[in-house]
Scaffold this active site. Structure first.
Site, mmCIF file in Angstrom:
data_model
loop_
_atom_site.group_PDB
_atom_site.id
_atom_site.type_symbol
_atom_site.label_atom_id
_atom_site.label_comp_id
_atom_site.label_asym_id
_atom_site.label_seq_id
_atom_site.Cartn_x
_atom_site.Cartn_y
_atom_site.Cartn_z
ATOM 1 N N CYS A 90 -8.025 -18.711 -23.897
ATOM 2 C CA CYS A 90 -8.461 -17.846 -25.006
ATOM 3 C C CYS A 90 -7.413 -17.822 -26.123
ATOM 4 O O CYS A 90 -7.266 -18.811 -26.844
ATOM 5 C CB CYS A 90 -8.808 -16.458 -24.467
ATOM 6 S SG CYS A 90 -9.741 -15.508 -25.665
ATOM 7 N N HIS A 216 -12.509 -17.712 -20.166
ATOM 8 C CA HIS A 216 -11.638 -17.113 -19.142
ATOM 9 C C HIS A 216 -12.063 -17.545 -17.741
ATOM 10 O O HIS A 216 -12.946 -16.919 -17.147
ATOM 11 C CB HIS A 216 -11.723 -15.577 -19.221
ATOM 12 C CG HIS A 216 -11.067 -15.016 -20.429
ATOM 13 N ND1 HIS A 216 -9.725 -14.702 -20.476
ATOM 14 C CD2 HIS A 216 -11.566 -14.708 -21.650
ATOM 15 C CE1 HIS A 216 -9.420 -14.225 -21.673
ATOM 16 N NE2 HIS A 216 -10.520 -14.223 -22.403
ATOM 17 N N GLU A 218 -10.581 -16.985 -15.132
ATOM 18 C CA GLU A 218 -10.163 -15.960 -14.168
ATOM 19 C C GLU A 218 -11.196 -14.833 -14.044
ATOM 20 O O GLU A 218 -11.169 -14.076 -13.069
ATOM 21 C CB GLU A 218 -8.794 -15.370 -14.565
ATOM 22 C CG GLU A 218 -8.766 -14.458 -15.786
ATOM 23 C CD GLU A 218 -8.714 -15.208 -17.118
ATOM 24 O OE1 GLU A 218 -9.143 -16.372 -17.179
ATOM 25 O OE2 GLU A 218 -8.274 -14.603 -18.115
ATOM 26 N N SER A 270 -3.327 10.982 -1.281
ATOM 27 C CA SER A 270 -4.632 11.570 -1.581
ATOM 28 C C SER A 270 -5.566 11.381 -0.391
ATOM 29 O O SER A 270 -6.589 12.048 -0.299
ATOM 30 C CB SER A 270 -5.232 10.878 -2.801
ATOM 31 O OG SER A 270 -5.577 9.556 -2.456
ATOM 32 N N GLY A 271 -5.210 10.450 0.477
ATOM 33 C CA GLY A 271 -6.092 10.155 1.601
ATOM 34 C C GLY A 271 -6.882 8.893 1.353
ATOM 35 O O GLY A 271 -7.489 8.337 2.254
ATOM 36 N N GLY A 272 -6.860 8.422 0.101
ATOM 37 C CA GLY A 272 -7.575 7.195 -0.233
ATOM 38 C C GLY A 272 -6.798 5.973 0.230
ATOM 39 O O GLY A 272 -5.679 6.081 0.741
ATOM 40 N N VAL A 273 -7.428 4.817 0.021
ATOM 41 C CA VAL A 273 -6.833 3.567 0.484
ATOM 42 C C VAL A 273 -5.478 3.324 -0.195
ATOM 43 O O VAL A 273 -4.489 2.994 0.460
ATOM 44 C CB VAL A 273 -7.773 2.372 0.150
ATOM 45 C CG1 VAL A 273 -7.213 1.073 0.681
ATOM 46 C CG2 VAL A 273 -9.158 2.614 0.699
ATOM 47 N N ASP A 274 -5.435 3.528 -1.527
ATOM 48 C CA ASP A 274 -4.235 3.147 -2.278
ATOM 49 C C ASP A 274 -3.002 3.930 -1.828
ATOM 50 O O ASP A 274 -1.954 3.357 -1.554
ATOM 51 C CB ASP A 274 -4.452 3.377 -3.789
ATOM 52 C CG ASP A 274 -5.679 2.657 -4.310
ATOM 53 O OD1 ASP A 274 -6.153 1.744 -3.604
ATOM 54 O OD2 ASP A 274 -6.171 2.995 -5.394
ATOM 55 N N SER A 275 -3.136 5.256 -1.755
ATOM 56 C CA SER A 275 -1.942 6.024 -1.395
ATOM 57 C C SER A 275 -1.584 5.829 0.076
ATOM 58 O O SER A 275 -0.406 5.834 0.436
ATOM 59 C CB SER A 275 -2.101 7.502 -1.754
ATOM 60 O OG SER A 275 -3.222 8.055 -1.124
ATOM 61 N N THR A 276 -2.591 5.607 0.924
ATOM 62 C CA THR A 276 -2.277 5.400 2.341
ATOM 63 C C THR A 276 -1.543 4.070 2.531
ATOM 64 O O THR A 276 -0.564 3.992 3.278
ATOM 65 C CB THR A 276 -3.564 5.438 3.198
ATOM 66 O OG1 THR A 276 -4.296 6.608 2.839
ATOM 67 C CG2 THR A 276 -3.255 5.488 4.680
#
Ligand code: XMP
Length: 571
Positions: A90, A216, A218, A270-276
């Site tokens: 691009c 693009h 990607e 938070s209990g979510g995937v990312d923070s766990t």
């Protein structure tokens, strides 16, 4: 290990580009677009660096700037003569054009989305910089499978004589997002393809390994995008795959340990995937005694969430687990707030206020680092300045002034900041987290606060919690046509409580009850999303279960809007 350098000129898709190359099994590093050649290849081109890594090729990313503007970033011009293969995407093709004396001009109308590209120019059998290498690049557009390209099926002379490319007439659907175009191709380059509206889409230098693409590869919307990148990475650059999640984990762990030293680190879970996954990484990279995991039950959590979070964190081996019940505080702060951004800010600021207060109470020192489970899409959607993203929503974990203050003090660690959601899941599974955790649908930091439209109250939270739990449990029980459970087939699903009531009947009485919207979408990176096409029977039965079991809800609607134009969450 072989690596590909990505010069970042500011596109929203740069990190995705890096991740696509890694998906191919080749290490990639994203660095500023203006980095001098001497810093890209300290020992000179085609020589391994001090760690034994070898740069095999350079990719120029896109950019929101124009090459004709004085703000348009310019790479070190020595790069063009260093002999390393270059792929300009691009803005990259336009940069290559401008830097070689060609002309780039604004288009009357932008070319956006899935656009057909036609190759009706001399086939790559023409004498170009290296007939064989160009041939291998074009095999990406050809009929080879990704596996064949990776395994070197395209090596050797004659590769270009196979399939559609060599036929001189070929076409495919690319993904475009540009307002400037190559107006005049620079001397020494040849054009191999153009878009349906006549924009040069592929140019190749006659004697040097320099290739420009107007589209693009990607982007998820580009047909054969990964194969095209593979044609460059393996065919032209001759990279050997050597990148594994294990190496990546080692790298993140050592950079975390280096940055944090012996200081304590506090992570709000938070209990979510990312923070766990962030918590699991901290516990792996550091001494568990340094790691403080704090979880706030804001009252905006899903049903039984606090209980399951506690169990997971205990399983992870956390030694300092601080579970706080803050429901009253959050609900009091949210009283009267209806504007989505105002609610996000209240929730985000209160998180930080409580974190500071509780940190003080626990006795953590000033020097404590703060870890966050921020992932790459959070950053671009929050428009963090250096990435040029436009503000879509302020995500609490990057938008708060208090977090910014910690950031300015250099005391924030965000080990997932370069990753997309599905990469985080792969990482979590590598770290030994169970399917129940890594398979969990994303849950926004502000929780039910942004799923109760309008003012948030305890009563509404309870109603939504019940309805949401019924919806999610059904998705975990019911199977899709593919044989997979609906929950596993859907990327994110949840219920939203609307700020209206509607009339219904209960027995022979007219009642005035809440309206609930169900949302279920599929996505790969949350940047775009498609509505999940439920079987009508599933929707009808789920709706019936909800209205039968949650008496405050009398009507259920299914949200059928994609992102864009809608966002995934309603607020
Ligand atoms: P949207 O609604 O922006 O959501 O299309 C994209 C993805 O991000 C999640 N999301 C958030 N995550 N804090 C978060 O940590 C937030 O404020 C937030 N808002 C949205 C959303 O659930 C979806 O997966």
């Amino acid at each position: 290990m072989d690596k590909i350098i990505i010069l970042d000129f500011g596109s929203r898709l740069t990190a995705l580009l890096g991740r696509r190359v890694r998906e191919l099994g080749v290490y990639s590093e994203v660095i500023p677009g203006t980095t001098p050649l001497a810093a890209i290849v300290p020992g000179g081109p085609n020589r391994p660096d001090s760690k034994g890594d070898m740069v095999r090729g350079i990719i120029f990313s896109g950019s929101p700037e124009s090459v004709n503007s004085k703000n348009g970033p310019v790479p070190d011009q020595k790069i063009y003569d260093c002999g390393l293969p270059i792929l300009g995407i691009c803005y990259g093709i336009q940069r290559i054009t401008a830097d070689h004396g060609g002309q780039v001009a604004a288009m009357p109308q932008r070319e956006e989305g899935r656009v057909e590209v036609k190759g009706k120019f001399p086939a790559p059998a023409d004498p170009v910089f290296d007939r064989e290498k160009v041939g291998r690049f074009f095999t990406g557009f050809d009929n080879y499978s990704l596996d064949q390209i990776k395994k070197g099926a395209v090596r050797g002379a004659g590769a270009s004589a196979n399939g559609v490319c060599a036929a001189g007439e070929w076409s495919f659907i690319s993904y475009m997002a540009h307002g400037d175009k190559v107006e005049r191709i620079p001397k020494g380059f040849r054009q191999y393809a153009e878009s349906v509206s006549g924009c040069p889409s592929v140019i190749v230098h006659e004697t040097k390994p320099i290739i420009g693409l107007q589209f693009h590869p990607e982007a998820a919307g580009c047909d054969r995008g990964l194969e095209i990148l593979a044609g460059f990475v393996f065919g032209v650059c001759q990279s050997a795959p050597g990148w594994t999640m294990e190496q990546y984990v080692n790298e993140i762990c050592s950079s975390l340990a280096k940055k944090v030293g012996k200081e304590p680190v506090l992570l709000l879970i938070s209990g979510g995937v990312d923070s766990t996954v962030t918590g699991a990484l901290l516990l792996k990279a550091l001494n568990p005694d340094q790691v403080h995991l704090m979880y706030m039950d804001t009252g905006l959590m899903r049903k039984d969430e606090t209980k399951s979070v506690k169990e997971t964190l205990e399983r992870l081996g956390a030694r300092h687990l601080h579970i706080l019940n803050c429901e009253n505080e959050f609900l009091a702060a949210l009283k009267g707030a209806v504007d989505p951004e105002a609610k996000r800010k209240i929730i985000g600021d209160l998180y930080i206020t409580i974190q500071e207060r509780e940190t003080a109470r626990i006795g953590l020192p000033e020097t404590t680092f703060m870890a966050q489970g921020t992932i790459y899409p959070d950053i671009i959607e929050s428009g963090r300045a250096e990435l040029n993203g436009a503000l879509v929503k302020s995500h609490h974990n990057v938008g708060s002034p208090l977090v910014d203050a910690k950031r300015r003090a250099g005391r924030v660690v965000e080990p997932l900041e370069k990753l997309y959601k599905d990469e985080v899941r792969i990482l979590g599974s590598f770290l030994g987290l169970g399917k129940d955790v890594i398979g969990r649908h994303p849950f926004p930091g502000p929780g039910l606060g942004v799923r109760i439209l309008g003012e948030v109250t305890k009563e509404k939270c309870d109603i939504l919690r019940e309805a949401d739990a019924i919806f999610i449990n059904e998705l975990k029980k019911r199977k899709a046509k593919s044989g997979k459970f609906l929950y596993d087939e859907i990327w994110q699903a949840f219920a939203v409580l609307l700020p209206i009531k509607s009339v219904g009947v209960e027995g022979s009485k007219r009642v005035y009850t809440h309206v609930l919207a169900l949302r279920a979408i599929n996505s790969t990176d949350a940047m775009t999303a498609e509505v999940y096409p439920f079987e009508t029977k599933d929707l009808l039965e789920i709706s019936r279960l909800i209205t039968a079991n949650v008496k405050e809800i009398g009507r259920v609607a299914y949200d059928i809007s994609n992102k864009p134009p809608a966002t995934i969450e309603w607020e």
